[in-house]
Design a protein around this motif. Sequence first.
Motif, mmCIF file in Angstrom:
data_model
loop_
_atom_site.group_PDB
_atom_site.id
_atom_site.type_symbol
_atom_site.label_atom_id
_atom_site.label_comp_id
_atom_site.label_asym_id
_atom_site.label_seq_id
_atom_site.Cartn_x
_atom_site.Cartn_y
_atom_site.Cartn_z
ATOM 1 N N ILE A 36 -20.351 10.453 28.448
ATOM 2 C CA ILE A 36 -20.205 9.860 29.837
ATOM 3 C C ILE A 36 -20.202 9.397 31.050
ATOM 4 C CG2 ILE A 36 -21.693 11.025 31.993
ATOM 5 C CD1 ILE A 36 -22.907 13.298 30.466
ATOM 6 N N ARG A 37 -21.274 7.654 30.053
ATOM 7 C CA ARG A 37 -21.277 6.488 30.302
ATOM 8 C C ARG A 37 -20.343 5.530 30.248
ATOM 9 N NH1 ARG A 37 -25.571 1.975 27.935
ATOM 10 N NH2 ARG A 37 -23.087 2.075 26.295
ATOM 11 N N ALA A 38 -19.412 5.957 29.479
ATOM 12 C CA ALA A 38 -18.091 5.194 28.756
ATOM 13 C C ALA A 38 -16.995 6.278 29.741
ATOM 14 C CB ALA A 38 -17.499 5.883 27.765
ATOM 15 N N ALA A 39 -17.023 6.797 30.827
ATOM 16 C CA ALA A 39 -15.282 7.645 31.425
ATOM 17 C C ALA A 39 -16.106 7.532 32.867
ATOM 18 C CB ALA A 39 -15.814 9.257 30.973
ATOM 19 N N GLY A 40 -17.316 6.442 32.560
ATOM 20 C CA GLY A 40 -18.071 6.810 34.460
ATOM 21 C C GLY A 40 -18.317 7.473 35.098
ATOM 22 N N GLY A 41 -18.810 8.150 34.556
ATOM 23 C CA GLY A 41 -19.481 10.101 35.544
ATOM 24 C C GLY A 41 -20.626 9.458 35.914
ATOM 25 N N ASN A 42 -21.557 10.534 35.936
ATOM 26 C CA ASN A 42 -22.774 10.828 36.944
ATOM 27 C C ASN A 42 -23.651 11.703 35.297
ATOM 28 O OD1 ASN A 42 -25.820 10.879 37.814
ATOM 29 N ND2 ASN A 42 -24.816 11.693 39.624
ATOM 30 N N PRO A 43 -24.952 10.729 34.503
ATOM 31 C CA PRO A 43 -24.939 12.495 34.047
ATOM 32 C C PRO A 43 -26.117 12.849 34.510
ATOM 33 C CG PRO A 43 -26.034 9.696 33.110
ATOM 34 C CD PRO A 43 -24.994 9.948 34.515
ATOM 35 N N HIS A 44 -26.307 12.355 35.498
ATOM 36 C CA HIS A 44 -27.552 13.979 35.952
ATOM 37 C C HIS A 44 -26.589 15.155 36.712
ATOM 38 C CE1 HIS A 44 -30.813 11.145 35.435
ATOM 39 N NE2 HIS A 44 -30.304 10.441 35.807
ATOM 40 N N GLN A 45 -25.478 14.972 36.379
ATOM 41 C CA GLN A 45 -24.490 15.705 37.504
ATOM 42 C C GLN A 45 -24.495 16.836 36.632
ATOM 43 O OE1 GLN A 45 -21.117 14.758 39.582
ATOM 44 N NE2 GLN A 45 -20.971 16.774 40.675
ATOM 45 N N PRO A 46 -24.566 18.277 36.994
ATOM 46 C CA PRO A 46 -24.542 19.402 35.639
ATOM 47 C C PRO A 46 -22.555 19.408 35.940
ATOM 48 C CG PRO A 46 -25.342 20.149 37.865
ATOM 49 C CD PRO A 46 -25.863 18.800 38.137
ATOM 50 N N ALA A 47 -21.959 19.543 34.581
ATOM 51 C CA ALA A 47 -20.571 20.123 34.181
ATOM 52 C C ALA A 47 -20.062 21.458 35.507
ATOM 53 C CB ALA A 47 -20.328 19.864 33.063
ATOM 54 N N PRO A 48 -19.230 21.413 35.590
ATOM 55 C CA PRO A 48 -19.262 22.548 36.265
ATOM 56 C C PRO A 48 -18.421 23.872 35.648
ATOM 57 C CG PRO A 48 -16.787 20.999 36.814
ATOM 58 C CD PRO A 48 -18.899 20.430 35.783
ATOM 59 N N ARG A 49 -19.347 24.631 36.274
ATOM 60 C CA ARG A 49 -18.760 26.312 35.070
ATOM 61 C C ARG A 49 -18.137 26.717 36.162
ATOM 62 N NH1 ARG A 49 -24.682 28.751 34.209
ATOM 63 N NH2 ARG A 49 -24.568 28.169 36.523
ATOM 64 N N PRO A 50 -17.102 27.878 34.805
ATOM 65 C CA PRO A 50 -15.880 28.654 35.715
ATOM 66 C C PRO A 50 -17.071 29.419 36.132
ATOM 67 C CG PRO A 50 -15.905 28.586 33.720
ATOM 68 C CD PRO A 50 -16.808 27.496 33.588
ATOM 69 N N LYS A 51 -16.294 29.605 38.267
ATOM 70 C CA LYS A 51 -16.826 31.557 38.550
ATOM 71 C C LYS A 51 -15.817 32.375 39.167
ATOM 72 C CE LYS A 51 -19.812 27.915 40.913
ATOM 73 N NZ LYS A 51 -19.302 27.135 42.283
ATOM 74 N N ALA A 52 -16.324 33.405 39.376
ATOM 75 C CA ALA A 52 -15.468 34.486 39.718
ATOM 76 C C ALA A 52 -14.659 34.193 40.791
ATOM 77 C CB ALA A 52 -16.400 35.671 39.433
ATOM 78 N N ILE A 53 -14.862 33.758 41.759
ATOM 79 C CA ILE A 53 -14.408 32.695 42.747
ATOM 80 C C ILE A 53 -13.077 32.123 42.581
ATOM 81 C CG2 ILE A 53 -15.531 31.631 43.917
ATOM 82 C CD1 ILE A 53 -15.517 32.974 46.545
#
Length: 509
Positions: A36-53
């Motif tokens: 995550i650090r190497a990609a410049g992301g936010n480690p505290h933000q949860p990864a999106p999960r697929p939704k029915a909508i």
Amino acid sequence: MELMEIYEAYDLTGCAWSAAQLAGCDPKTVRRYIAIRAAGGNPHQPAPRPKAIDAFLAKIEEKVDRSKGKIRADVVHKDLVAMGFAGSERTTRRAVAEIKAAWKAGRRRVYRPWVPEPGMWLQWDWGEGPRIGERRTQLFCAWLAWSRFRVVIPAWDQTLATLTSCLDAALRRLGGAPTYLLTDNPKTVTIEHIARIAVRHPQIVELGRHYGCVVTTCEPFDPESKGGVEATVKIAKADLVPTHANLRAAYGSFTELETACAAWSEHINGRRHRETHRPPIEMLAEERARLHVLPADPYVLALGAERLVCDDRTVRWGDVRYSVPPGHEGQTVWCRVHGDELVIVGRSGTDEQHGQHGLRELWRHRLSVPGRPRIVDAHYPEHEGGNGPKAPRPRPRTKAEEAFLAIGPGAQAWLIEAAATGVVRIRTKMARAVELASLLGAARVDEALGLAAINGRFAEADLASICDHLALHEHAGENTRVDEAHSVQPGTASWAAFSNTNSVKGDHS
């Protein structure tokens, strides 16, 4: 476990397995955070999960765009259910809210900050005021932009004449006129729009020329151009209109409302403004140097409607006659309603500065109703007595009449009283008075005639008797009017004694 400890251990060892041992966690955790650090992301933000909508987001975006962000979430949910969506309405509402926020973010209107300059802008607007009895009032609110000075004037209506009068009063309270007068687009200012271009009312254009100002109107839905006076209207209504929030008592008269508005303006202009950190009354003293001088006379429309003074020295307003002070017969005056009064303004005197007749207030009448004219006796000094009988004025037409009236004011009073009483042979008695005046002197006969008129002595010998009395006594004494209480007829008391004597004689017989 601290995230920074994992980063520190990995930077020290360069190995996920060794860093996990130092940080006390699983090596897979170290690898995930390092990725995550190497990609410049936010480690505290949860990864999106697929939704029915997720499969229906494109359709939601289409509906939001077609409705320009106005469509409701419940309408979208019905369409999605028909398309096979099995989720709850709460899920749909969240998705619609997110898509609407994204749609509006790209189309948000950005306002440029409006920075006022001294002596440039005066804004005005109307607000509905409190009721006085069963009658509605209006609050004229003006706001001088740079100094934040507020003026509130009550009125009965929003007509063009009332607007002109309020503008003149506001400008004179400010002590000068700015460059621009800004308001919205009422019919008193803008008569119509052509291709979205406001067409000004001709009288408003003339008003601006009279005061040296440019009357302009704001763009619709533009809070930056007229927000100051809108706030003034809001604050004035909250403080001056009786509500359960301010517990203000109802107004008994228009004068009470005027007094309350003046006190409110004095209070709010004397306190520290949160924007400038200075009282507006202090800033107005500085801004007056940038305001241009007002003309001596107000714009003629501010004076009211024109009326012609008739020969009976009255004007008609609302089918009611109102009297005007003398000296204005046949002239044009201006009338306007101020509160419960009719104000009459006219030209009187000479203006030394301009060399022409100046305008001034002639009189104020309480408003009346048809059938009840307002007539002031002081406006008719040559007609004493008001509506009562007019006292006759002797005007001699013959030499005999001239000779009698020349005796003095007593002779005039005697003639008026004798004629009103119905005395007979007046001319003969007048000739006798002229003869006595030539013998005894006009002064004594005039005094005798005056006493005769006061006491109602008009018999043949009364005048000579009064003259003899005045010759013997220096003062006339108390006036005694001839009536039944002062009769010269002898009484019947002696006859009563005579009757008693006869009755005694009859008993002896």
